[in-house]
Enzyme design. Sequence first.
Site, mmCIF file in Angstrom:
data_model
loop_
_atom_site.group_PDB
_atom_site.id
_atom_site.type_symbol
_atom_site.label_atom_id
_atom_site.label_comp_id
_atom_site.label_asym_id
_atom_site.label_seq_id
_atom_site.Cartn_x
_atom_site.Cartn_y
_atom_site.Cartn_z
ATOM 1 N N HIS A 11 -102.899 7.692 28.700
ATOM 2 C CA HIS A 11 -102.121 8.483 27.737
ATOM 3 C C HIS A 11 -101.656 7.625 26.569
ATOM 4 O O HIS A 11 -101.619 6.394 26.631
ATOM 5 C CB HIS A 11 -100.912 9.110 28.433
ATOM 6 N N PHE A 16 -90.679 5.303 26.804
ATOM 7 C CA PHE A 16 -90.459 4.328 27.873
ATOM 8 C C PHE A 16 -91.431 3.157 27.768
ATOM 9 O O PHE A 16 -91.073 2.028 28.083
ATOM 10 C CB PHE A 16 -90.576 5.001 29.243
ATOM 11 N N GLU A 88 -99.024 8.971 37.850
ATOM 12 C CA GLU A 88 -98.783 7.545 37.997
ATOM 13 C C GLU A 88 -98.213 7.281 39.391
ATOM 14 O O GLU A 88 -97.714 8.194 40.067
ATOM 15 C CB GLU A 88 -97.802 7.074 36.914
#
Length: 219
Positions: A11, A16, A88
């Site tokens: 992605h 973050f 993830e």
Amino acid sequence: MAKYQIYLVRHGRTWFNRYNKMQGWSDTPLAPDGVEVAKQAAKALKDVDFAAAFSSDARRAIDTCKLIVDENINHNKITPQKLMEFREEFYGYFEGMNSPEAWYMVGKPHGADTFAEIIAQHGMDATKDFMKEADPFHDAENAEEYWTRVEKGFDKIDKIAKDGDKILLVSHGTTIRSITDRYNDGGFDITVSPKNSSLTMLERDNGANKVTSYNQMLN
């Protein structure tokens, strides 16, 4: 079962990512530069004859996948689908923590100060087992839990893919690194994280995986 290719894309960069925080099942949006790098990947992949497109169910992966599909020659033929199996890794208690701090806490009892050192000294699967061990709630995924989930995702793609298909799959840094480590066919350096919107190529032949390239930048 069939033989087909998976275009495994990380992605775009998120907030973050920008702040170097642990981002597993937690999710932040694509940052402006993350949108731009995803658009670059979309342009680079626009002429690939994708038969199907998948992403994890995290917003950062969904949005990246949509940007790529919207630009693709087959955008009128394919609808992106979500597969939670390609989320993830789940970091449990360490979600949202500063990454260097988290990996120091996880690795120090085993003689490693960083994520890269844990990988180099103990292997990729050990990073998962050590994290579950260090998590005071033991909620983080260990290697067995993680791979059970991911393999179910590959099984789901197998039910759709046909011989010769090219499949888009947008996933995450540690997941792409883990897949590359397990199915490595080129001596790739997995102590280096795949960059945002980079491409890793995987061949799947009757249920067997082989990673043939890793962390290629698309621009």
